[in-house]
Design a protein around this motif. Structure first.
Motif, short mmCIF file in Angstrom:
data_model
loop_
_atom_site.label_atom_id
_atom_site.label_comp_id
_atom_site.label_asym_id
_atom_site.label_seq_id
_atom_site.Cartn_x
_atom_site.Cartn_y
_atom_site.Cartn_z
N GLU A 1 1.19 -8.65 9.57
CA GLU A 1 0.91 -8.74 8.15
C GLU A 1 2.22 -8.79 7.39
O GLU A 1 3.19 -8.14 7.77
CB GLU A 1 0.07 -7.54 7.70
CG GLU A 1 -1.33 -7.60 8.25
CD GLU A 1 -2.23 -6.51 7.70
OE1 GLU A 1 -1.73 -5.60 7.03
OE2 GLU A 1 -3.43 -6.59 7.99
N GLY A 2 2.23 -9.59 6.33
CA GLY A 2 3.41 -9.68 5.50
C GLY A 2 3.18 -10.64 4.36
O GLY A 2 2.51 -11.66 4.55
N ALA A 3 3.74 -10.32 3.21
CA ALA A 3 3.61 -11.19 2.05
C ALA A 3 4.62 -12.32 2.09
O ALA A 3 4.42 -13.37 1.49
CB ALA A 3 3.79 -10.38 0.77
N THR A 4 5.73 -12.10 2.83
CA THR A 4 6.77 -13.11 2.95
C THR A 4 7.13 -13.29 4.42
O THR A 4 6.77 -12.46 5.26
CB THR A 4 8.06 -12.70 2.19
OG1 THR A 4 8.60 -11.53 2.83
CG2 THR A 4 7.80 -12.42 0.72
N VAL A 5 7.86 -14.35 4.70
CA VAL A 5 8.34 -14.57 6.07
C VAL A 5 9.18 -13.37 6.52
O VAL A 5 9.04 -12.89 7.65
CB VAL A 5 9.16 -15.88 6.16
CG1 VAL A 5 9.84 -16.01 7.50
CG2 VAL A 5 8.26 -17.08 5.90
#
Length: 92
Positions: free
Chosen positions: A25-29
């Motif tokens: 999970e992550g909002a950005t790379v």
């Protein structure tokens, strides 16, 4: 926070129990790669230099776009997208 898949290159699969792709999970790379590093020992020094930047010989793609031409590690990730880690191949 979005769930995405990171494709692991063959030469690094020994670090992921031979898994070819990992869900994180992550909002950005950058967030997604940090989640990968937190889960698997040995990834951090393979991907990042002492300053926390991607190593020169590590190419990272979101879908089929090189993140160097997007927002680097700050590139936003949408749910279900795939991040590919592609070590540069030395020519000669």
């Amino acid at each position: 926070i979005m769930s995405c898949t990171i494709r692991i290159p063959t030469q690094l699969r020994n670090l992921t129990n031979h898994e070819a792709s990992i869900s994180v999970e992550g909002a950005t790379v950058g967030d997604a790669l940090k989640a990968l590093v937190a889960r698997y020992d040995g990834f951090g020094e393979r991907l990042f230099d002492e300053a926390g930047q991607l190593r020169r010989f590590v190419n990272v793609f979101l879908a089929d776009e090189d993140i160097r031409f997007l927002d680097h590690l700050d590139t936003a990730v949408a749910a279900g997208q795939t991040i590919s880690i592609v070590p540069a191949v030395a020519g000669g």
